[in-house]
Design a protein around this motif. Structure first.
Motif, mmCIF file in Angstrom:
data_model
loop_
_atom_site.group_PDB
_atom_site.id
_atom_site.type_symbol
_atom_site.label_atom_id
_atom_site.label_comp_id
_atom_site.label_asym_id
_atom_site.label_seq_id
_atom_site.Cartn_x
_atom_site.Cartn_y
_atom_site.Cartn_z
ATOM 1 N N PRO A 61 -15.528 -5.223 8.603
ATOM 2 C CA PRO A 61 -14.814 -4.177 9.289
ATOM 3 C C PRO A 61 -15.543 -3.771 10.860
ATOM 4 O O PRO A 61 -16.903 -3.445 10.564
ATOM 5 N N GLY A 62 -14.820 -3.490 11.653
ATOM 6 C CA GLY A 62 -15.333 -3.190 12.922
ATOM 7 C C GLY A 62 -16.103 -3.971 13.789
ATOM 8 O O GLY A 62 -16.590 -3.861 14.749
ATOM 9 N N VAL A 63 -16.650 -5.200 13.279
ATOM 10 C CA VAL A 63 -17.471 -6.279 13.910
ATOM 11 C C VAL A 63 -16.855 -6.712 15.022
ATOM 12 O O VAL A 63 -15.879 -7.183 15.008
ATOM 13 N N ILE A 64 -17.575 -6.631 16.212
ATOM 14 C CA ILE A 64 -16.900 -7.229 17.539
ATOM 15 C C ILE A 64 -17.516 -8.631 17.835
ATOM 16 O O ILE A 64 -16.803 -9.511 18.218
ATOM 17 N N ALA A 65 -18.984 -8.637 17.452
ATOM 18 C CA ALA A 65 -19.397 -10.110 17.977
ATOM 19 C C ALA A 65 -20.647 -10.166 16.981
ATOM 20 O O ALA A 65 -21.166 -9.261 16.996
ATOM 21 N N VAL A 66 -21.089 -11.349 16.594
ATOM 22 C CA VAL A 66 -22.463 -11.864 16.143
ATOM 23 C C VAL A 66 -22.937 -12.813 17.153
ATOM 24 O O VAL A 66 -22.385 -13.682 17.178
ATOM 25 N N LEU A 67 -24.008 -12.369 17.694
ATOM 26 C CA LEU A 67 -24.707 -13.425 18.831
ATOM 27 C C LEU A 67 -26.248 -13.844 18.528
ATOM 28 O O LEU A 67 -26.962 -12.961 17.966
ATOM 29 N N THR A 68 -26.106 -15.156 18.650
ATOM 30 C CA THR A 68 -27.473 -15.755 18.006
ATOM 31 C C THR A 68 -28.382 -16.121 19.162
ATOM 32 O O THR A 68 -27.764 -15.941 20.367
ATOM 33 N N GLY A 69 -29.315 -16.805 19.048
ATOM 34 C CA GLY A 69 -30.329 -17.210 20.199
ATOM 35 C C GLY A 69 -29.433 -18.461 20.855
ATOM 36 O O GLY A 69 -29.482 -18.624 22.030
ATOM 37 N N GLU A 70 -28.773 -19.344 20.326
ATOM 38 C CA GLU A 70 -28.110 -20.398 20.918
ATOM 39 C C GLU A 70 -27.144 -19.791 21.873
ATOM 40 O O GLU A 70 -26.814 -20.219 22.605
ATOM 41 N N ASP A 71 -26.227 -18.743 21.288
ATOM 42 C CA ASP A 71 -25.491 -18.105 22.303
ATOM 43 C C ASP A 71 -26.016 -17.761 23.456
ATOM 44 O O ASP A 71 -25.550 -17.647 24.780
ATOM 45 N N PHE A 72 -27.312 -16.793 23.104
ATOM 46 C CA PHE A 72 -27.990 -16.409 24.488
ATOM 47 C C PHE A 72 -28.525 -17.669 25.471
ATOM 48 O O PHE A 72 -28.240 -17.383 26.504
ATOM 49 N N ALA A 73 -28.857 -18.568 24.739
ATOM 50 C CA ALA A 73 -29.282 -19.646 25.391
ATOM 51 C C ALA A 73 -28.102 -20.372 26.342
ATOM 52 O O ALA A 73 -28.436 -20.720 27.462
ATOM 53 N N ALA A 74 -26.986 -20.193 25.978
ATOM 54 C CA ALA A 74 -25.683 -20.718 26.847
ATOM 55 C C ALA A 74 -25.422 -19.982 27.878
ATOM 56 O O ALA A 74 -24.803 -20.302 28.844
ATOM 57 N N GLY A 75 -25.910 -18.579 27.648
ATOM 58 C CA GLY A 75 -25.685 -17.728 28.904
ATOM 59 C C GLY A 75 -26.613 -17.933 30.104
ATOM 60 O O GLY A 75 -26.788 -17.496 31.220
ATOM 61 N N ALA A 122 -22.052 2.211 14.690
ATOM 62 C CA ALA A 122 -23.473 1.917 14.434
ATOM 63 C C ALA A 122 -23.556 1.545 12.834
ATOM 64 O O ALA A 122 -24.355 0.403 12.795
ATOM 65 N N ASP A 123 -22.816 2.292 12.053
ATOM 66 C CA ASP A 123 -23.070 1.882 10.699
ATOM 67 C C ASP A 123 -22.407 0.498 9.980
ATOM 68 O O ASP A 123 -22.898 -0.455 9.362
ATOM 69 N N GLN A 124 -21.458 0.153 11.003
ATOM 70 C CA GLN A 124 -20.718 -1.142 10.649
ATOM 71 C C GLN A 124 -21.674 -2.135 11.308
ATOM 72 O O GLN A 124 -21.715 -3.404 10.557
ATOM 73 N N ALA A 125 -22.302 -2.027 12.153
ATOM 74 C CA ALA A 125 -23.077 -3.083 12.932
ATOM 75 C C ALA A 125 -24.229 -3.336 11.830
ATOM 76 O O ALA A 125 -24.842 -4.485 11.500
ATOM 77 N N ARG A 126 -24.843 -2.310 11.333
ATOM 78 C CA ARG A 126 -25.895 -2.493 10.308
ATOM 79 C C ARG A 126 -25.505 -3.141 9.108
ATOM 80 O O ARG A 126 -26.183 -3.876 8.655
ATOM 81 N N ASP A 127 -24.131 -2.648 8.567
ATOM 82 C CA ASP A 127 -23.807 -3.312 7.406
ATOM 83 C C ASP A 127 -23.492 -4.737 7.615
ATOM 84 O O ASP A 127 -23.969 -5.386 6.626
ATOM 85 N N ALA A 128 -22.899 -5.127 8.776
ATOM 86 C CA ALA A 128 -22.859 -6.527 8.793
ATOM 87 C C ALA A 128 -24.105 -7.248 9.232
ATOM 88 O O ALA A 128 -24.327 -8.535 8.742
ATOM 89 N N ALA A 129 -25.245 -6.696 9.833
ATOM 90 C CA ALA A 129 -26.346 -7.417 9.690
ATOM 91 C C ALA A 129 -26.915 -7.471 8.230
ATOM 92 O O ALA A 129 -27.541 -8.611 8.119
#
Lengths: 788, 266
Positions: A61-75, A122-129
């Motif tokens: 719930p509430g999660v918009i994006a999960v971004l990893t190092g590979e995503d960052f490298a693509a930037g 913020a709590d949803q981000a932490r739950d997902a993490a």
């Protein structure tokens, strides 16, 4: 002296909003539609990332994006960098490894951010993490700088064989060897300057926003130097060109150096804001701060001091291994080199100095500048050596120092610095008198009667502040110039805005900078606003660190005020129909010399803007001037601190029972604020000496990762501090200011450890001298005595 | 902190019912241990049952050689109570050493006893004084109440109501704080009754509060600090960490015990 001018202890204007909860910190910023960012951090000191399981988390719930190092490298963004280039003695440049904001295949310290989760709350981000699992292949790790260069130590970065970043040296090895060859005696000591965790009261935070229409980024950030942050994020990382990136550092609750640096978290926030097209907010939790904010110190040192038969110093040799952690933080390379070895002459006339510094990578949180930055480490080396030498030579430590003081200025040391002014005997004498040094033996006897071990220790420190002449630091490898800018805007009603490139995060600039303006323009302090911390308002600035805001930042304001005064005199001359040369400005009034004609500053300001009394051909309307000030030298605050401790031999507990500080900061703008700065520095210094242990276990886990185990100093730990000053005005800037922000943290550790070792009768104890450490020494002594 | 359901208990019966009716309900008194654990996400109760709304749990009474404190007595109230200061000053002193002012204004006696943190102060007092823990179901002797690390004899729906402390002839508590957390690294409570001396130690034991029979025996014969000279305790069962090795803790138990006896003797 006016009630609000230079030298007055004006109550801090900013404190009302701070103490009544009306400050606006980064965490208080809420943007429409903002999402929240939370980081999954490495639980390993060193490991390969095999797989990140984020599928479930991304559907929570509430999660918009999960971004990893590979995503960052693509930037295709650049790496975080260290901006001060150091060369090894063999001429090769430092071995700086890439530092991506999120790693792709390997983690290198516990706490390194690995995955960024963005959610509505913020709590949803932490739950997902928490729902993300990462498969790691653990690798061997190393945390101890003394072991990092061993042949069998794990290799942390490919670019740095033996984990060695540089092998640097300063001074004259041949002259130093020659000095030691003819020495009558040599004192050698091994020292550990313990790693510290900064712990500013406000944890770091960032709010990043991206406007797709204008391609404009805004970053609200807990920064000590928003312009430098913008420069690095633009020029090195490439997030956006400078004119499309606005960085705002609003109220900031303490930094101590840890908020100078450009960290992965704010970079990820910026990139994520563009990626998800939402404002993104990250607020560090306190537990995160322990593993995410750059740590301080962490040196292992062998030092030797050579004396002739009369007790004059002949030479100094220092070999230091400096731990820079897993990545090179923004200014990390400069701290154990040019901010350290250049101060190894202390207050003393030392003919020959040779210093070698190896900087190493370890699997620990990056290490960078922390209150004092290199200078506390230098003072600790020099002042422990002086005290130990005096004990070995059987002379009074105060007198050994006095005998070797630099007495003539300017004084060129063998390690770059040119001391411009000082009177070291004056601060020593005053400190000894205030501390009743002569009465110590009596107090020691009295304490012994109560079963306590009492000790006394001195620290005659010097530091180089007012960082720094741009040309000089440029020649030493700095990537930026270290001047400061200011703009003085006089409004038509005579009120004034001062825009400064310095940044206040507890220093009280809104008061002291206004005092300078009040003093110079003769206007009430309430008519002056100090504007800082916003790259859209202030054109440029180098920020606040290295006790530079007074010496450099205020000098820039002073220079701008000179220009304002010059222009205002022209306006006044037109107003009073007099010659500009006859206008005298004093106490806020312009008068025509030799007459009773006078106009106030307010009248001149109004006329500058209505421009009725002069033509455009004669004078430009308005009253606004800017200035850049580049110092001609470092400043050299110095002084003497005296610490007296009592140790309870039954428990090992050490109490600081007296602490006296006499500092020469040059001219002082606000004595009350200076006293507060000294208090804060001293308690941080005592904290390092007696309390603050940063402990990693063998597997690279941070054992002291919370206040349950990391021992912060508390108000109740200290006696009333006796603080006084001596004054030799600094000849290198227009205000005669030297700087006071770091003195306590620089001076205190050596004073405390000199007192502790005096009380214990052994040099064999490292910082922090915790109750356990002291008790262990006492046990060892008892066993030795029993054996004899 | 994870989501949870919050209940205000109207009475002890109501609280017991609420505790029994949820999957993982926990009573909350002052919340000074439970709330930080929840914020760290180290505790995640489904329901919290607030005991603060139940009337009559914060009485302080001294009668017939017994001091009775209600479970909801805040540390600050115990510390400043004239009744406690007069009848059992060592306990008032102990309460004043707990945490900081904020903690003392929220934290409660019952919460501290029921949590049985191995570094908490009250368990040492309860064991040394031979207190009786009164619960919603029964009365339990302090020594039977503390069963291990964060473990007590309490059943899931059983609530501490009060503690009854027999008033000793002499007593004192000496605490050596953990330098970082300020919890007891070693805390020693010494109490002398006409027929018995008890010495209880908190902070040092790997599994919580314990008594020191050798010290008690020596003090029963001669209640003076000198009587403890040369006596030491074994490191078996003591905690060891970066702040204090087991050896150092064992040493401090002796030092704090001697100081407590000296303080008790005034």
């Amino acid at each position: 002296m006016s009630a609000t001018g230079i030298g007055a202890s004006v109550r801090r204007k900013e404190d009302f909003r701070f103490v009544t909860g009306r400050g606006q910190y980064t965490a208080d910023i809420a943007r429409p539609g903002q999402a929240h960012l939370y980081f999954v951090r490495s639980t390993h000191a060193h490991a390969k990332i095999l797989r990140i399981h984020a599928g479930h988390a991304s559907r929570m719930p509430g999660v918009i994006a999960v971004l990893t190092g590979e995503d960052f490298a693509a930037g295709k963004l650049g790496s975080l960098v260290c901006g001060w280039l150091i060369h090894s003695k063999d001429g090769t440049p430092m071995k700086m490894a890439p530092h991506p904001a999120l790693p792709v295949d390997r983690v290198r310290h516990v706490g390194e951010p690995v995955v960024a989760v963005i959610a509505e709350r913020a709590d949803q981000a932490r739950d997902a993490a928490e729902a993300i699992s990462i498969d790691y292949e653990e690798l061997p790790s190393v945390v101890d700088p003394a072991k990092a260069q061993a042949p069998d130590a794990p290799q942390i970065h490919e670019v740095a064989p033996n984990n060695t970043i540089y092998q640097w040296q300063l001074g004259d090895p041949a002259a130093t060897e020659a000095a030691f060859a003819r020495a009558a005696s040599v004192t050698a000591i091994d020292l550990v300057n313990n790693r510290l965790i900064p712990n500013a009261m406000e944890t770091r935070a960032a709010v990043a926003e991206y406007e797709p229409g204008t391609e404009q980024f805004t970053l609200w950030n807990t920064s000590q130097n928003p312009h430098v942050a913008r420069l690095v994020l633009s020029a090195f990382v490439g997030i956006a060109p400078e004119h499309r990136l606005r960085v705002i550092a609003p109220d900031v609750g303490g930094g101590f150096g840890s908020k100078i640096f450009i960290y992965p978290e704010e970079l990820v926030a910026l990139w994520a804001a563009k990626t998800v097209r939402r404002p993104v907010k990250w607020t560090s939790e306190r537990s995160e701060a322990f593993v995410a904010d750059a740590h301080g110190r962490d040196h292992v040192t062998r030092a030797e001091l050579a004396f002739d038969a009369e007790g004059k110093i002949l030479g100094l040799k220092v070999k230091t291994i400096a731990n820079l952690g897993a990545f090179m933080s923004t200014f990390s390379s400069s701290v154990p080199t040019y901010l350290y070895a250049t101060l190894l002459s202390g207050q003393y006339d030392i003919p020959a100095i040779f210093c070698e510094v190896d900087a190493v990578y370890t699997n620990t949180v990056p290490v960078d500048a922390y209150r004092g930055a290199g200078r506390p480490e230098a003072t600790f080396v020099v002042e422990r050596l002086m005290e130990v030498s005096a004990r070995r030579l059987g002379v009074d430590p105060a007198e050994l120092r006095r005998k070797n003081f630099v007495k003539n200025f300017p004084h060129q040391t063998p390690v770059i610095m040119n001391y411009d002014a000082g009177d070291y005997a004056a601060s020593l004498d005053k400190a000894l008198a205030l501390a009743d040094y002569a009465g110590f033996p009596q107090r020691k006897r009295e304490a012994a009667g109560r079963g306590k071990l009492r000790g006394i220790g001195l620290s005659a420190y010097i530091e180089a502040c007012g960082i720094a002449p741009s040309q000089a630091v440029g020649s030493l490898g700095a990537g930026v110039g270290l001047w400061e800018s200011a703009e003085v805007r006089v409004n038509p009603t005579g009120t004034v805005e001062v825009l400064t490139g310095s940044h206040s995060h507890g220093q009280g600039h809104e008061t002291t900078f206004a005092q300078l303006v009040s003093h110079r323009l003769g206007i009430p302090i309430d008519n002056i606003a100090v504007v800082h911390g916003d790259t859209d308002k202030v054109q440029f600035g180098m920020g606040t660190y290295g006790s530079r805001s007074g010496a450099v930042g205020m000098s820039a304001i002073s220079k701008a005020l000179d220009k304002v005064e010059t222009k205002a005199k022209k306006v006044a001359a037109h107003l009073m129909e007099a010659s500009e040369a006859d206008i005298v400005f004093e106490d806020g009034k312009f008068t025509v010399a030799g007459t009773d004609k006078a106009v106030t500053f307010g009248e001149v300001a109004l006329n500058a803007y209505i421009a009725h009394k002069f033509s455009g051909a004669e004078l430009e309307p308005g009253l606004k001037e800017g200035a850049f000030y580049d110092p001609v030298n470092f400043t050299f605050p110095a002084g003497c601190h005296v610490c007296e401790v009592e140790i309870d031999p039954e428990t090992g507990r050490t109490d600081v029972v007296n602490f006296t500080a006499v500092d020469d900061f040059g001219n002082v703008i606000n004595p009350m604020i200076v006293e507060g700065q000294v208090h804060g520095g001293i308690v941080q210094g005592i904290g390092q000496a007696l309390m603050e242990a940063c402990v990693y276990d063998e597997s690279g886990q941070l054992v002291t990762g919370s206040y349950n185990d990391y021992r912060m100093p508390r108000a109740g730990d200290f006696p009333p501090l006796v603080v006084d000053t001596t004054v030799t005005p600094c000849p290198s800037n227009p205000l005669g200011i030297k700087g006071c922000g770091e003195a306590g943290a620089i001076a205190a550790p050596a004073a405390v450890m000199n007192a502790v070792t005096d009380a214990l009768g052994t040099e064999d104890i490292a910082m922090p001298a915790t109750p356990l450490a002291v008790w262990t020494v006492l046990q060892r002594q008892a066993h030795r005595e029993a054996a004899e | 902190m994870y989501d949870f359901t919050y209940h205000k208990a109207a009475s002890l019966d109501d609280a017991a019912k609420l505790l029994a009716s949820a999957v993982d309900a926990k009573p909350i008194a002052g919340g000074q241990s439970l709330l930080p654990m929840m914020k760290f996400r180290l505790a995640s109760p489904s329901d919290l049952v607030d005991l603060g709304t139940i009337a009559g749990l914060d009485r302080i009474e001294a009668e017939g050689g017994t001091l009775t404190l209600g479970a909801m007595c805040r540390h600050g109230a115990v510390c400043t109570s004239e009744v406690v200061q007069k009848t059992l000053p060592a306990l008032a002193h102990l309460a004043g050493l707990i945490g900081d002012p904020a903690v003392r204004h929220r934290g409660t006696l019952g919460g501290s006893l029921a949590n049985n943190d191995p570094t908490a102060d009250y368990p040492a007092a309860a064991v040394s004084l031979g207190a009786t823990i009164v619960t919603s179901k029964r009365e339990i002797a302090a020594e039977d109440f503390f069963t291990g690390l964060f473990e007590t004899a309490l059943e899931p729906d059983e609530i501490v109501v009060a503690a009854r402390f027999p008033v000793p002839e002499k007593a004192a508590y000496e605490k050596f704080r953990n330098p970082a957390s300020r919890y007891a690294m070693v805390g020693v409570f010494v109490a002398k009754f006409p027929d018995v001396v008890r010495v209880a130690v908190t902070g040092a034991g790997a599994s919580g509060v314990f008594r020191v029979p050798s010290f008690e025996e020596a003090l029963s014969k001669d209640f003076s600090a000198d009587a403890l000279k040369g006596l030491s305790i074994s490191t078996d069962g003591l905690a060891g960490d970066i702040h204090a090795s087991a050896e150092y803790r064992a040493h401090l138990v002796g030092v704090m015990a001697r100081r407590a006896v000296a303080a008790a003797n005034g």
